[in-house]
Design a protein around this motif. Sequence first.
Motif, PDB file in Angstrom:
ATOM      1  N   LYS A   1       0.893  -1.376  -0.076  1.00  0.00           N
ATOM      2  CA  LYS A   1      -0.004  -0.016  -0.131  1.00  0.00           C
ATOM      3  C   LYS A   1       0.701   1.263  -0.044  1.00  0.00           C
ATOM      4  CE  LYS A   1      -3.620   2.262   2.502  1.00  0.00           C
ATOM      5  NZ  LYS A   1      -4.687   2.104   3.853  1.00  0.00           N
ATOM      6  N   ALA A   2       2.045   1.172   0.753  1.00  0.00           N
ATOM      7  CA  ALA A   2       2.890   2.419   0.940  1.00  0.00           C
ATOM      8  C   ALA A   2       3.710   2.527  -0.396  1.00  0.00           C
ATOM      9  CB  ALA A   2       3.823   2.234   2.005  1.00  0.00           C
ATOM     10  N   GLU A   3       3.816   1.429  -1.105  1.00  0.00           N
ATOM     11  CA  GLU A   3       4.572   1.567  -2.438  1.00  0.00           C
ATOM     12  C   GLU A   3       3.744   2.081  -3.498  1.00  0.00           C
ATOM     13  OE1 GLU A   3       8.004   1.284  -4.810  1.00  0.00           O
ATOM     14  OE2 GLU A   3       7.769   0.896  -2.502  1.00  0.00           O
ATOM     15  N   ARG A   4       2.556   1.698  -3.285  1.00  0.00           N
ATOM     16  CA  ARG A   4       1.528   2.090  -4.378  1.00  0.00           C
ATOM     17  C   ARG A   4       1.190   3.741  -4.252  1.00  0.00           C
ATOM     18  NH1 ARG A   4      -1.095  -1.734  -7.516  1.00  0.00           N
ATOM     19  NH2 ARG A   4      -0.918  -3.542  -6.825  1.00  0.00           N
ATOM     20  N   MET A   5       0.988   3.992  -2.893  1.00  0.00           N
ATOM     21  CA  MET A   5       0.815   5.589  -2.704  1.00  0.00           C
ATOM     22  C   MET A   5       2.044   6.224  -3.094  1.00  0.00           C
ATOM     23  SD  MET A   5      -0.903   5.192   1.427  1.00  0.00           S
ATOM     24  CE  MET A   5      -0.858   7.012   1.383  1.00  0.00           C
ATOM     25  N   LYS A   6       3.448   5.891  -2.796  1.00  0.00           N
ATOM     26  CA  LYS A   6       4.720   6.499  -3.115  1.00  0.00           C
ATOM     27  C   LYS A   6       4.550   6.702  -4.773  1.00  0.00           C
ATOM     28  CE  LYS A   6       9.526   5.546  -3.663  1.00  0.00           C
ATOM     29  NZ  LYS A   6      10.543   4.727  -3.380  1.00  0.00           N
TER      30      LYS A   6
END
Length: 336
Positions: A178-183
């Motif tokens: 999720k964090a990678e996608r938000m990044k």
Amino acid sequence: MDYLIIVIILILIVFVLAFKSVKILRPYEKAVVERFGKYQRTVESGLVFLIPFIESIRKVDLREQVVDVPPQEVITKDNTVVIVDCVIFYEVTDPFNAVYNVVNFYQAITKLAQTNLRNIIGDLELDQTLTSREMINTHLREVLDEATDKWGTRVVRVEIQRIEPPKDIVDAMSKQMKAERMKRAAILEAEGYKQSEIKRAEGDKQAAILEAEGQAEAIKKVADAQKYEEIAIAEGQAEATVDVYDAIHKGNPTNDLIAIKYLEALEKVADGNSTKIFLPAEMSGILGSIGGIAELFNDKDINKKEKISKKDKDPKIDRIMKKVEEQSKKAKKSMD
């Protein structure tokens, strides 16, 4: 009655002998024939004749078969426990080896797959394990195919069904994803904004350039128009001057006419509230003209023909004449 029983017994013996001596093999089957427990021959599909009670037959299925390896816990290189299971597809290529070289093929290949799964996944980290299914399948198939070659079988392919990490690892991986996608979304948004600003700046720059070019072209057109206008005016004035000059010379004016025109010009100069009159610097030419004017007014014939009473005299002309006389006297004194 006894004869009938004997016939029935004989018929039963014939049927038993026929059943024992004749076997039918289907197209996907092969068999090994044993005589007194010793391997005799390998027979193909079709009708097979045996010696009753002396020869026996063991059939082998040549079709591709499936072995479902039960799930097992495997420790990865980074000490993470994962649950792994797989499916093995194999086929028999040599009935003799398949019958005599392994007791329980299903159990043997299951245990072999489980141990090799531990070895392969034990050399990989968790992330590699989750993303290297194809590599695990290929490596495991090669190992199993080499090991089962002496069993008269060929491993066609191996498929990993499930690689399941612990629940806390799954939650952490979900947060990481999720964090990678938000990044990535933030990066894409920033990149889009950057491209938008660049395009807008390029558009403003192009608009400013076009506007400046338009203004420069307009100024150039206006300057050209003014230039042509001034040239046309100058040419017109030059032509007018040339025409006047030619007309004067063609008319051959006398000193009298020049004097009269000079007086008319002086009259216009003196027509105003100014108390001073500045005469041209060429005093010698002016004095000559004044002398001609004086002779013109002192001529007796002209005075007789154009005698004017004091009442009819123009006060402006008198004032001009007085000023001319005063200026001429001053000019003579300065020249002396």
